[in-house]
Design an enzyme around this catalytic site. Structure first.
Site, short mmCIF file in Angstrom:
data_model
loop_
_atom_site.label_atom_id
_atom_site.label_comp_id
_atom_site.label_asym_id
_atom_site.label_seq_id
_atom_site.Cartn_x
_atom_site.Cartn_y
_atom_site.Cartn_z
N ASP A 26 -2.21 5.04 3.59
CA ASP A 26 -1.82 6.38 3.33
C ASP A 26 -2.99 7.26 3.20
OD1 ASP A 26 -0.09 8.66 3.62
OD2 ASP A 26 0.07 8.71 1.46
N GLY A 29 -4.10 11.61 7.45
CA GLY A 29 -4.07 13.07 7.94
C GLY A 29 -5.04 13.90 7.12
N ARG A 30 -5.05 13.49 5.83
CA ARG A 30 -5.85 14.34 4.81
C ARG A 30 -7.45 14.15 5.51
NH1 ARG A 30 -3.02 12.49 -0.17
NH2 ARG A 30 -1.93 11.21 1.22
N HIS A 43 -5.57 8.93 12.37
CA HIS A 43 -4.72 7.73 12.73
C HIS A 43 -5.71 6.80 13.52
CE1 HIS A 43 -1.49 9.50 10.94
NE2 HIS A 43 -1.09 10.38 11.99
N SER A 71 7.22 4.79 8.88
CA SER A 71 8.43 4.44 7.81
C SER A 71 9.54 5.02 8.86
CB SER A 71 8.41 5.29 6.61
OG SER A 71 8.28 6.69 6.78
N GLU A 73 11.51 7.18 7.83
CA GLU A 73 11.40 8.82 7.62
C GLU A 73 10.40 9.47 8.34
OE1 GLU A 73 14.01 6.60 5.66
OE2 GLU A 73 11.89 6.49 4.89
N LEU A 137 -3.63 -16.48 9.19
CA LEU A 137 -3.01 -15.33 8.35
C LEU A 137 -2.07 -14.72 9.09
CD1 LEU A 137 -3.47 -12.81 6.32
CD2 LEU A 137 -4.83 -11.83 8.03
N ARG A 192 -1.57 1.22 -2.50
CA ARG A 192 -1.50 2.41 -1.66
C ARG A 192 -2.56 3.15 -1.95
NH1 ARG A 192 4.05 6.11 -1.00
NH2 ARG A 192 2.82 7.72 0.37
N ARG A 198 3.75 6.26 -5.32
CA ARG A 198 5.33 6.16 -5.02
C ARG A 198 5.31 5.21 -3.96
NH1 ARG A 198 4.80 11.92 -3.50
NH2 ARG A 198 3.89 11.96 -1.12
C1 IPE Z 1 4.40 5.92 3.88
O1 IPE Z 1 3.36 7.35 3.97
C2 IPE Z 1 4.35 5.51 5.13
C3 IPE Z 1 3.20 4.99 5.85
C4 IPE Z 1 1.97 4.84 5.46
C5 IPE Z 1 3.53 4.31 7.10
P1 IPE Z 1 3.89 8.87 3.96
O2 IPE Z 1 2.86 9.89 4.02
O3 IPE Z 1 4.85 8.84 4.89
O4 IPE Z 1 4.91 9.03 2.65
P2 IPE Z 1 5.21 10.41 1.83
O5 IPE Z 1 6.14 11.17 2.74
O6 IPE Z 1 3.92 11.02 1.43
O7 IPE Z 1 5.89 9.58 0.87
C1 IPE Z 2 -0.36 7.64 6.82
O1 IPE Z 2 -1.25 8.58 6.67
C2 IPE Z 2 -0.30 7.21 8.22
C3 IPE Z 2 1.12 7.24 8.52
C4 IPE Z 2 2.15 7.77 7.82
C5 IPE Z 2 1.51 6.97 9.80
P1 IPE Z 2 -0.66 10.08 6.66
O2 IPE Z 2 -0.69 10.66 8.05
O3 IPE Z 2 0.75 10.09 5.98
O4 IPE Z 2 -1.83 10.90 5.99
P2 IPE Z 2 -1.73 11.94 4.79
O5 IPE Z 2 -0.75 11.72 3.87
O6 IPE Z 2 -0.74 13.27 5.50
O7 IPE Z 2 -3.04 12.39 4.49
MG MG Z 3 1.16 10.39 3.95
#
Ligand code: IPE
Ligand code: IPE
Ligand code: MG
Length: 257
Positions: A26, A29-30, A43, A71, A73, A137, A192, A198
């Site tokens: 995770d 994006g940030r 990404h 995910s 979602e 692996l 994580r 979470r």
């Molecule tokens: C969880 O990250 C799913 C993946 C890393 C693929 P999210 O960024 O989607 O989770 P939430 O929405 O912050 O819980």
């Molecule tokens: C996780 O990074 C990658 C995916 C869910 C595909 P995010 O895209 O959730 O990055 P943040 O949490 O917005 O920084």
């Molecule tokens: Mg995220």
């Protein structure tokens, strides 16, 4: 297929290096937003981080690495970002599968593949077949995966496999083989990145006794040194599986890898 015992039924063997590491990657994006770049650039950078972590896990003797890539979602995201992620997934499968095979790394996918387009479904099948005999692996990518989906699909398959099953006959032993990670032991270590604490509908069933490690480091910055930090933390954990500390003192730890 190897049957792996459940942490709630049998006490698993504890090792200094986790056999199975599960990661929520995770913060992509940030990472990009912090650089005034579009989220999707994060990404692409995240994929580079994954390459390093796969190699390092292989080198350290981890047997299973499972990463959450998309995910159930994540479809709620803007269509352009979802589209970009799908393209990146297909492109990276095409470019990486030969390298995975060369490094003796088996590729597996868990999740509901039916929502992906045909090109991705075919490439996943091809990648799984091409690396099926690799033993170094097992790298599992969770895509369109949700822990609740997994439990429900396992329950449906379990009922089909056992016609006439009575409610009181439903057991872990009957359900477990139908879970999508039935081929692997339960994760020893969950990581994580990105600061959130979470589980976001990742491996809900399988995380029952997993050690949970959270770091503020954004996924594109998670490198070998960060992985070693997580492993060092893991090696300090006392994994009791419901027992007392005093009981553990009389149980020798298995040989460190
Ligand atoms: C969880 O990250 C799913 C993946 C890393 C693929 P999210 O960024 O989607 O989770 P939430 O929405 O912050 O819980
Ligand atoms: C996780 O990074 C990658 C995916 C869910 C595909 P995010 O895209 O959730 O990055 P943040 O949490 O917005 O920084
Ligand atoms: Mg995220």
């Amino acid at each position: 297929m190897t049957q792996h015992t459940s942490s709630t039924l049998v006490i698993p063997e504890v090792q200094a290096i986790p056999r199975h590491v599960a990661i929520i990657m995770d913060g992509n994006g940030r990472w990009a937003s912090n650089r005034f770049m579009p989220r999707v650039a994060g990404h692409t950078e995240g994929l580079a981080a994954l390459r390093k972590i796969v190699q390092e896990c292989r080198r350290l003797g981890v047997e299973y690495l499972t990463v959450f890539a998309f995910s159930s979602e994540n479809w709620r995201r803007p269509p352009e970002e979802v589209g970009f992620l799908m393209k990146l997934f297909l492109k990276s499968l095409k470019s990486e599968v030969a390298r995975l095979a060369e490094n003796d790394i088996a590729f597996r996918l868990i999740g509901d593949l039916s929502r992906f387009d045909d090109a991705i479904q075919q490439m996943v099948k091809f990648s799984e077949e091409k690396t099926a005999d690799c033993k170094g692996l097992t790298m599992t990518v969770a895509a369109n995966y949700g822990g609740r989906w997994d439990i429900l699909q396992a329950m449906r398959k379990c009922l089909i496999a056992n016609p006439g099953l009575q409610a009181e006959q439903v057991s872990e032993e009957l359900l477990q083989p139908h879970l999508s990670m039935a081929y692997a032991p339960e994760p020893d270590l969950f990581i994580r990145t990105g600061g959130e604490q979470r589980v976001s509908n990742f491996l809900l069933w399988q995380l029952a006794y997993t050690e949970l490690y959270f770091t503020d480091t954004l996924w594109p910055h998670f490198d070998e040194a960060e992985l070693h930090k997580a492993f060092d933390w893991f090696s300090q954990r006392e994994r009791r599986f419901g027992r007392t500390s005093a009981q553990l003192e009389s149980v020798p730890m298995s040989d460190a890898v």
